[in-house]
Write a protein that holds these residues in place. Structure first.
Motif, mmCIF file in Angstrom:
data_model
loop_
_atom_site.group_PDB
_atom_site.id
_atom_site.type_symbol
_atom_site.label_atom_id
_atom_site.label_comp_id
_atom_site.label_asym_id
_atom_site.label_seq_id
_atom_site.Cartn_x
_atom_site.Cartn_y
_atom_site.Cartn_z
ATOM 1 N N PRO A 20 21.271 -24.081 -17.323
ATOM 2 C CA PRO A 20 21.608 -25.664 -16.731
ATOM 3 C C PRO A 20 20.711 -26.099 -16.245
ATOM 4 C CG PRO A 20 23.316 -24.591 -15.888
ATOM 5 C CD PRO A 20 22.092 -23.405 -16.491
ATOM 6 N N LEU A 21 20.119 -26.116 -14.884
ATOM 7 C CA LEU A 21 17.973 -26.468 -13.678
ATOM 8 C C LEU A 21 17.197 -26.220 -15.126
ATOM 9 C CD1 LEU A 21 18.959 -24.661 -11.003
ATOM 10 C CD2 LEU A 21 19.658 -26.929 -11.455
ATOM 11 N N TYR A 23 17.896 -26.806 -18.707
ATOM 12 C CA TYR A 23 18.234 -28.318 -19.352
ATOM 13 C C TYR A 23 18.134 -28.884 -18.403
ATOM 14 C CZ TYR A 23 21.523 -30.650 -22.347
ATOM 15 O OH TYR A 23 22.351 -31.859 -22.733
ATOM 16 N N TRP A 24 18.677 -29.268 -16.990
ATOM 17 C CA TRP A 24 18.557 -30.382 -17.114
ATOM 18 C C TRP A 24 16.593 -31.567 -16.156
ATOM 19 C CZ3 TRP A 24 22.888 -28.896 -14.427
ATOM 20 C CH2 TRP A 24 24.403 -28.840 -14.545
ATOM 21 N N SER A 25 16.303 -29.975 -16.144
ATOM 22 C CA SER A 25 15.041 -30.581 -15.931
ATOM 23 C C SER A 25 13.831 -30.490 -17.529
ATOM 24 C CB SER A 25 14.015 -29.177 -14.878
ATOM 25 O OG SER A 25 13.543 -28.218 -15.377
ATOM 26 N N GLY A 26 14.811 -31.115 -18.435
ATOM 27 C CA GLY A 26 13.911 -31.029 -19.424
ATOM 28 C C GLY A 26 13.645 -29.922 -21.043
ATOM 29 N N ALA A 28 15.302 -28.415 -23.135
ATOM 30 C CA ALA A 28 16.760 -27.981 -23.721
ATOM 31 C C ALA A 28 16.906 -26.832 -24.303
ATOM 32 C CB ALA A 28 16.897 -29.338 -24.786
ATOM 33 N N LEU A 31 18.195 -23.738 -22.788
ATOM 34 C CA LEU A 31 19.870 -23.552 -22.659
ATOM 35 C C LEU A 31 20.405 -23.080 -24.169
ATOM 36 C CD1 LEU A 31 22.255 -24.858 -20.688
ATOM 37 C CD2 LEU A 31 22.462 -27.268 -22.026
ATOM 38 N N ASP A 164 28.359 -31.109 -26.401
ATOM 39 C CA ASP A 164 27.508 -31.726 -25.544
ATOM 40 C C ASP A 164 26.746 -30.135 -24.882
ATOM 41 O OD1 ASP A 164 26.354 -32.104 -23.052
ATOM 42 O OD2 ASP A 164 27.909 -33.008 -21.847
ATOM 43 N N ILE A 166 25.394 -28.720 -23.183
ATOM 44 C CA ILE A 166 26.017 -28.208 -21.699
ATOM 45 C C ILE A 166 27.635 -28.291 -21.377
ATOM 46 C CG2 ILE A 166 25.985 -30.112 -20.257
ATOM 47 C CD1 ILE A 166 23.841 -27.842 -18.865
ATOM 48 N N GLN A 167 28.337 -28.843 -22.228
ATOM 49 C CA GLN A 167 29.611 -28.576 -21.774
ATOM 50 C C GLN A 167 30.057 -26.949 -22.769
ATOM 51 O OE1 GLN A 167 32.562 -31.405 -21.783
ATOM 52 N NE2 GLN A 167 30.879 -33.123 -21.535
#
Lengths: 319, 247, 307
Positions: A20-21, A23-26, A28, A31, A164, A166-167
């Motif tokens: 996730p980290l 993913y959130w830092s770009g 994808a 993930l 989604d 991440i979900q």
């Protein structure tokens, strides 16, 4: 805390946080990789119950995964194109129940036969039954046969959206943790003691009064149902399913994860899945022939390193 | 006294060889009945047929009046027969205590229980520890089974047989491979449990057999040639000829 | 159902059965004597096909290529025994399975690297390309008859070898009692190597025979190996006679099931229902038969006498 517990916690935290980290830092892409990894780890964990703790060398585990995936794909297909009203749905609850039920039932039917045998017979028969499931799906033209089936609509739940990424990842991750806890609980229970006893010495267990066959069958069904659940997630993740998911090389890969990671440990299958995914990704970057080093490594592990990664990392301390 | 076990015209062959040949035998409730016989007389084959490991070709095995000749091993165990093995048969991957606790668990209701950790169920653990104390292995409870000596394995076998609280204990050469000291220890252990259980004992150690047995049967080529008290067997000419004389 | 189709499909089933026997007999020999599970046995089948294809193209003669490919495949089998199987004899079956699974990946990838991803066609000489008229308008390709002939000859040769030669005597003795053979002072390692090589040659021969019809291709070994497993499970692991009978049975049932099951089904269900269910059932037919055999005889139809 034993080394093994520490290792389990470290691995699980890393697998849960890192993707996730990223993913959130770009990033994808990672993930996606991690979601696949976690889903395969669930399947490997289910295999570990019978292979690692129960000593049943099942070479057909991918069939349960594939059936689980088709239990998502087929209802979704009918929901879109009509027919088979009884199962035509996109409801995730129904699909998951179907996946677990169908895989568990297939495990029951095949287990009744193959658990009458042991050793090599068992290996070959599990393989053959998986191949039967493969050919069965292949022969049904409506579901795409060889070409596979596209899942247009993912399973629908009212509290989570699998569209989604991440979900979806967190659903898979939480499922993995629960699967590990379930396997751990089973293994430590009275049932699990009998199962492990039957792995070590089935004759003794019979003399003590345990009907080993029934204990194994129950474990086999639980394991199959769990793999079916993993298959449902996998279908939702890839949104494309084909009989190839049940190919025996897929079963072989799951075995590889369990053994390489460390059979009959909680975290072993997860580590095995990590190693497998990393190798596949890393090697296939360099060469389209990545199966060559992969195969050589597999042979080397069997020939020279026993006990898997968990064994290497926790040598001497525990046990 | 009643007979807990009656074996009637039991036959078993392997290929052309008759391992059990029209064998008749009765074991009375509460006695320690020893079976002796030269190597290859078919003693272990007999035990296997009684415990369910092998199926007899023909004949009856009446346990508490009920023919069990066709029953699988796990059913016979639940009826009240337990056995120990001549070649140690333990679960090597498990701890000593786990091995015994599993045997206790076998007699404690069904085992399709998935929730509670078995190792936290105190009555299983306590009983297992008690049994280990009885065979003098309490301090080894947490060791890995594989790490124990042969003599200790033999005593674990006995503890497992005791754990089942079976009505009939089949002990297959509990002294096999033991040194003098360990044999003495085993004889004393058996003397301690004798009378509380019906025991069918197979043993090569003649001193042990004559010290322990209430009755002795002599098995030669799959056939019982004599049954009697130790004194009767010692004086029996046929036995001396067939067996003791050869020593 | 017309007779001509039935005859042709029966011949096809016979052909499949004989090829299955060639693959399964090696598996069952290796397992019976060495107690070793070789998943990569199908790779030897595939290699046989590729060797033969390449040599046919180089030499211009299928028969010559086949004769040269046989010892080459046998050599590969010997090497597999020497370097992969031998260190694993003392291990459990799980290790056999994992290591030979790795070996499959290695052999498949090497094949991919050498011959490319496409299949390789095997040109046949003219005299094998024609058709033979059995009667009326019932014709069969000459080459299919040759496969059946070669398969029968190989099966006969194998039976002769096992039942009437010293090597065969050792093989039979080894299958039932390994220590006895070593006690006779036989070089057991050499015997094991030979058995492996023989099994490889038989599987390779099957691959060579089928290649002109299907082309030599990378997936071919992995498809047939499971069917071969079904054969030896049904026949009884370790039994050559069992493998032969089970192979013919499975070959015939599979082939005839695929072509006639819908006709049979229409006898007791509606044509649509038959049309829908027949493909699925015929795909599962041999596995269902395997399950039935196991339900009644867990050791297969002809289990070897002593193990």
């Amino acid at each position: 805390m034993t080394r093994r517990t520490l290792l389990t916690i470290v691995v699980m935290v890393l697998v849960g946080l890192l993707p996730p980290l990223l993913y959130w830092s770009g990033n994808a892409f990672y993930l996606d990789l991690a979601t696949r990894l976690v889903i395969l780890a669930i399947a490997a964990t289910s295999l570990n119950l019978i292979l690692g703790y129960g000593g049943m060398v099942s070479f057909g585990h991918a069939a349960f995964v594939g059936l689980g995936a088709y239990a998502v794909g087929i209802p979704a297909h009918h929901w879109l194109y009509g027919g088979m009203d009884a199962i035509a749905t996109t409801s995730g609850y129904v699909q998951i129940a179907l996946a677990v039920g169908v895989a568990g039932f297939f495990a029951l039917l095949t287990g009744l036969v193959c658990l009458r045998t042991t050793g090599v017979y068992f290996i070959m028969i599990t393989m053959a039954f998986a191949q039967m499931a493969y050919y069965l799906i292949l022969s049904i033209e409506e579901y795409g046969g060889d070409d596979g089936l596209v899942i247009d609509t993912r399973s629908e739940f009212n509290w989570i959206s699998l569209d989604d990424p991440i979900q979806l990842f967190f659903l898979a991750y939480v499922s993995l943790v629960i699967a590990m806890l379930i396997v751990r609980m089973i293994v430590n229970s009275r049932f699990g003691m009998v199962l492990q006893g039957a792995k070590g010495n089935p004759e003794r267990m019979a003399t003590l009064g345990f009907n080993v066959y029934v204990f194994r069958l129950v474990a086999y069904v639980i394991s199959g149902a769990m793999a079916g659940y993993a298959g449902a997630l996998l279908g939702n993740f890839t949104t494309f399913i084909s009989p190839e998911m049940m190919d025996w090389s897929r079963s072989g890969e799951l075995m590889f994860m369990v053994i390489l990671g460390g059979a009959s440990t909680s975290v072993g299958p997860v580590i095995g899945a990590v190693v497998f995914i990393v190798l596949e990704e890393f090697l296939s970057h360099f060469t389209i022939y990545w199966h060559l080093p992969f195969g050589l490594m597999l042979m080397a592990v069997v020939l020279f390193a026993r006990g898997g990664f968990v064994g290497m990392l926790t040598k001497r301390k525990d046990r | 006294m009643t007979d807990i076990l009656q074996i009637q015209s039991l036959n078993k062959s392997f290929g052309g060889i008759k391992a059990t040949d029209d064998l008749n035998l009765s074991v009375q409730t509460g006695e320690l009945h020893a079976i002796i016989g030269p190597n290859g007389a078919g003693k272990t084959t007999l035990i296997s047929q009684l415990s369910g490991g092998q199926k007899p070709d023909t004949g009856k095995i009446l346990f508490k009046g009920r023919n069990i000749a066709g029953q699988p091993a796990y059913k016979r165990a639940s009826l009240g027969i337990t056995r120990s093995y001549q070649i140690t048969s333990l679960i090597m991957e498990m701890s000593v205590l786990d091995n015994i606790a599993l045997a206790v668990q076998a007699g404690d209701g069904h085992s399709f229980r998935f929730l509670r950790p078995a190792r936290s169920i105190s009555h299983l653990r306590d009983r297992a520890l008690e049994l280990l104390k009885q065979v003098d292995l309490a301090e080894k409870a947490d060791h890995q089974t594989v790490a124990l000596s042969h003599g200790e394995h033999r005593r674990m076998e006995l503890a497992i047989a005791l754990a089942s609280e079976a009505d009939l204990m089949l002990l297959d050469e509990p002294m096999a491979g033991l040194g003098t000291h360990e044999s003495h220890q085993m004889v004393e252990l058996l003397r301690g449990i004798k009378g509380r259980h019906t025991i069918l004992l197979i043993e090569h150690d003649m001193d042990a057999v004559f010290a322990l047995a209430d009755r002795i049967s002599v098995l030669v080529y799959g056939h019982i040639i004599a049954t009697g008290t130790p004194a009767e067997i010692r004086d029996n000419e046929a036995v001396q000829h067939a067996y003791l004389g050869e020593e | 159902m017309d007779t001509s189709l039935l005859v042709i499909q029966t011949l096809n089933g016979l052909q499949l059965g004989l090829l299955l026997f060639l693959v399964a007999s090696g598996l069952t020999l290796v397992f019976g004597i060495l107690d070793f599970v070789n998943l990569a046995h199908g790779s030897l089948y595939m290699l046989g096909a590729f060797f033969c294809a390449t040599l046919t193209i180089w030499l211009g003669s299928f028969i010559l290529a086949l004769l040269i490919s046989l010892p080459i495949t046998a050599l590969v089998g010997y090497l597999v025994e020497r370097f992969v199987a031998r260190p694993l004899y003392t291990r459990d079956h799980l290790d056999h399975v994992l290591a030979t699974f790795g070996l499959i990946l290695v052999i498949d990838t090497l094949t991919h690297m050498i011959w490319g991803p496409e299949g390789l066609a095997v040109p046949l000489p003219d005299w094998l390309r024609g058709q033979v008229t059995l009667w009326g308008d019932t014709v069969v390709p000459t080459f299919r008859l040759m496969i059946i002939g070669a398969g029968l000859a190989a099966a006969g040769g194998l039976f002769w070898l096992v039942n009437h030669t010293r090597l065969g005597m050792l093989i039979r003795a080894g299958a039932s009692n390994r220590t006895m053979v070593s006690a006779l002072g036989i070089d057991i390692e050499m015997l094991f190597g030979l058995v492996f090589a023989l099994g490889a040659a038989l599987a390779g021969l099957a691959g060579m025979l089928i290649a002109p019809i299907t082309e030599a291709n990378i997936g071919m070994g992995n498809g047939i190996i499971i069917t071969a497993f079904v054969v030896i499970i049904v026949g009884g692991i370790g039994s050559i006679k069992g493998a032969f009978i089970a192979a013919l049975l499975i070959g015939l049932i599979d082939t005839l099931g695929r072509s006639f099951l819908d006709d049979i089904f229409t006898l007791f269900m509606s044509p649509t229902a038959a049309e829908n269910s027949a493909p699925a059932i015929s795909a599962m037919l041999i596995y269902i038969i395997m399950a039935c055999v196991l339900a009644f005889r867990p050791q297969g139809l002809f289990p070897p006498k002593v193990r």
